[in-house]
Write a protein that holds these residues in place. Structure first.
Motif, PDB file in Angstrom:
ATOM      1  N   VAL A  35       0.808  -1.214   0.000  1.00 18.32           N
ATOM      2  CA  VAL A  35       0.000   0.000   0.000  1.00 18.32           C
ATOM      3  C   VAL A  35       0.848   1.274   0.000  1.00 18.32           C
ATOM      4  O   VAL A  35       0.570   2.209  -0.747  1.00 18.32           O
ATOM      5  CB  VAL A  35      -0.966   0.010   1.212  1.00 18.32           C
ATOM      6  CG1 VAL A  35      -1.763   1.291   1.249  1.00 18.32           C
ATOM      7  CG2 VAL A  35      -1.882  -1.183   1.171  1.00 18.32           C
ATOM      8  N   VAL A  36       1.872   1.317   0.850  1.00 25.42           N
ATOM      9  CA  VAL A  36       2.652   2.553   0.990  1.00 25.42           C
ATOM     10  C   VAL A  36       3.261   2.996  -0.349  1.00 25.42           C
ATOM     11  O   VAL A  36       3.090   4.151  -0.742  1.00 25.42           O
ATOM     12  CB  VAL A  36       3.714   2.430   2.102  1.00 25.42           C
ATOM     13  CG1 VAL A  36       4.655   3.629   2.100  1.00 25.42           C
ATOM     14  CG2 VAL A  36       3.040   2.297   3.463  1.00 25.42           C
ATOM     15  N   PRO A  37       3.948   2.126  -1.078  1.00 23.65           N
ATOM     16  CA  PRO A  37       4.490   2.579  -2.370  1.00 23.65           C
ATOM     17  C   PRO A  37       3.403   3.026  -3.354  1.00 23.65           C
ATOM     18  O   PRO A  37       3.614   3.973  -4.117  1.00 23.65           O
ATOM     19  CB  PRO A  37       5.232   1.351  -2.905  1.00 23.65           C
ATOM     20  CG  PRO A  37       5.562   0.550  -1.692  1.00 23.65           C
ATOM     21  CD  PRO A  37       4.414   0.780  -0.746  1.00 23.65           C
ATOM     22  N   ALA A  38       2.250   2.376  -3.315  1.00 24.41           N
ATOM     23  CA  ALA A  38       1.156   2.772  -4.210  1.00 24.41           C
ATOM     24  C   ALA A  38       0.672   4.180  -3.885  1.00 24.41           C
ATOM     25  O   ALA A  38       0.446   4.986  -4.798  1.00 24.41           O
ATOM     26  CB  ALA A  38       0.006   1.770  -4.094  1.00 24.41           C
ATOM     27  N   LEU A  39       0.524   4.485  -2.600  1.00 27.87           N
ATOM     28  CA  LEU A  39       0.086   5.821  -2.203  1.00 27.87           C
ATOM     29  C   LEU A  39       1.157   6.865  -2.514  1.00 27.87           C
ATOM     30  O   LEU A  39       0.836   7.983  -2.928  1.00 27.87           O
ATOM     31  CB  LEU A  39      -0.263   5.857  -0.713  1.00 27.87           C
ATOM     32  CG  LEU A  39      -1.488   5.047  -0.299  1.00 27.87           C
ATOM     33  CD1 LEU A  39      -1.664   5.087   1.220  1.00 27.87           C
ATOM     34  CD2 LEU A  39      -2.736   5.535  -1.001  1.00 27.87           C
ATOM     35  N   LYS A  40       2.412   6.507  -2.310  1.00 28.74           N
ATOM     36  CA  LYS A  40       3.502   7.441  -2.615  1.00 28.74           C
ATOM     37  C   LYS A  40       3.499   7.788  -4.098  1.00 28.74           C
ATOM     38  O   LYS A  40       3.636   8.959  -4.468  1.00 28.74           O
ATOM     39  CB  LYS A  40       4.845   6.823  -2.211  1.00 28.74           C
ATOM     40  CG  LYS A  40       5.059   6.768  -0.705  1.00 28.74           C
ATOM     41  CD  LYS A  40       6.308   6.015  -0.327  1.00 28.74           C
ATOM     42  CE  LYS A  40       7.561   6.748  -0.791  1.00 28.74           C
ATOM     43  NZ  LYS A  40       8.795   6.078  -0.356  1.00 28.74           N
ATOM     44  N   GLU A  41       3.332   6.784  -4.935  1.00 26.90           N
ATOM     45  CA  GLU A  41       3.364   7.016  -6.380  1.00 26.90           C
ATOM     46  C   GLU A  41       2.114   7.757  -6.869  1.00 26.90           C
ATOM     47  O   GLU A  41       2.205   8.724  -7.616  1.00 26.90           O
ATOM     48  CB  GLU A  41       3.476   5.678  -7.117  1.00 26.90           C
ATOM     49  CG  GLU A  41       3.546   5.830  -8.616  1.00 26.90           C
ATOM     50  CD  GLU A  41       3.706   4.494  -9.325  1.00 26.90           C
ATOM     51  OE1 GLU A  41       3.206   4.391 -10.447  1.00 26.90           O
ATOM     52  OE2 GLU A  41       4.333   3.584  -8.755  1.00 26.90           O
ATOM     53  N   ARG A  42       0.953   7.318  -6.425  1.00 31.65           N
ATOM     54  CA  ARG A  42      -0.307   7.875  -6.932  1.00 31.65           C
ATOM     55  C   ARG A  42      -0.585   9.291  -6.429  1.00 31.65           C
ATOM     56  O   ARG A  42      -1.115  10.125  -7.165  1.00 31.65           O
ATOM     57  CB  ARG A  42      -1.467   6.956  -6.550  1.00 31.65           C
ATOM     58  CG  ARG A  42      -2.791   7.385  -7.112  1.00 31.65           C
ATOM     59  CD  ARG A  42      -3.870   6.356  -6.796  1.00 31.65           C
ATOM     60  NE  ARG A  42      -5.107   6.719  -7.397  1.00 31.65           N
ATOM     61  CZ  ARG A  42      -5.602   6.201  -8.525  1.00 31.65           C
ATOM     62  NH1 ARG A  42      -4.926   5.284  -9.169  1.00 31.65           N
ATOM     63  NH2 ARG A  42      -6.756   6.599  -8.993  1.00 31.65           N
ATOM     64  N   PHE A  43      -0.217   9.572  -5.161  1.00 33.36           N
ATOM     65  CA  PHE A  43      -0.564  10.856  -4.553  1.00 33.36           C
ATOM     66  C   PHE A  43       0.642  11.717  -4.208  1.00 33.36           C
ATOM     67  O   PHE A  43       0.481  12.813  -3.680  1.00 33.36           O
ATOM     68  CB  PHE A  43      -1.411  10.630  -3.287  1.00 33.36           C
ATOM     69  CG  PHE A  43      -2.750  10.022  -3.582  1.00 33.36           C
ATOM     70  CD1 PHE A  43      -3.821  10.815  -3.967  1.00 33.36           C
ATOM     71  CD2 PHE A  43      -2.939   8.650  -3.506  1.00 33.36           C
ATOM     72  CE1 PHE A  43      -5.047  10.261  -4.258  1.00 33.36           C
ATOM     73  CE2 PHE A  43      -4.168   8.083  -3.792  1.00 33.36           C
ATOM     74  CZ  PHE A  43      -5.227   8.880  -4.178  1.00 33.36           C
TER      75      PHE A  43
END
Length: 62
Positions: free
Chosen positions: A29-37
């Motif tokens: 989750v953390v890398p996905a949120l970092k990339e997307r937002f």
């Protein structure tokens, strides 16, 4: 010292809403949120915690 909830950025709140609305969150989750937002790791963790609170509230209050 912890950061007060009301000081969260708009990006953290948007990420939390997005995450809370997902039936199956991305993994990890953390890398996905970092990339997307464009969040930092700390902000991503704040968004995850906020999304968890949103899900609990929704279950309790429909």
């Amino acid at each position: 010292m912890t950061v007060p909830e009301h000081s969260q950025s708009a990006a953290v709140e948007q990420a939390a809403i997005w995450l809370a609305d997902l039936r199956e969150p991305p993994h990890p989750v953390v890398p996905a949120l970092k990339e997307r937002f464009g969040l930092s790791a700390v902000e991503a963790c704040e968004a995850i915690a906020l999304a968890d609170r949103m899900r609990i509230y929704r279950k309790a209050h429909g």
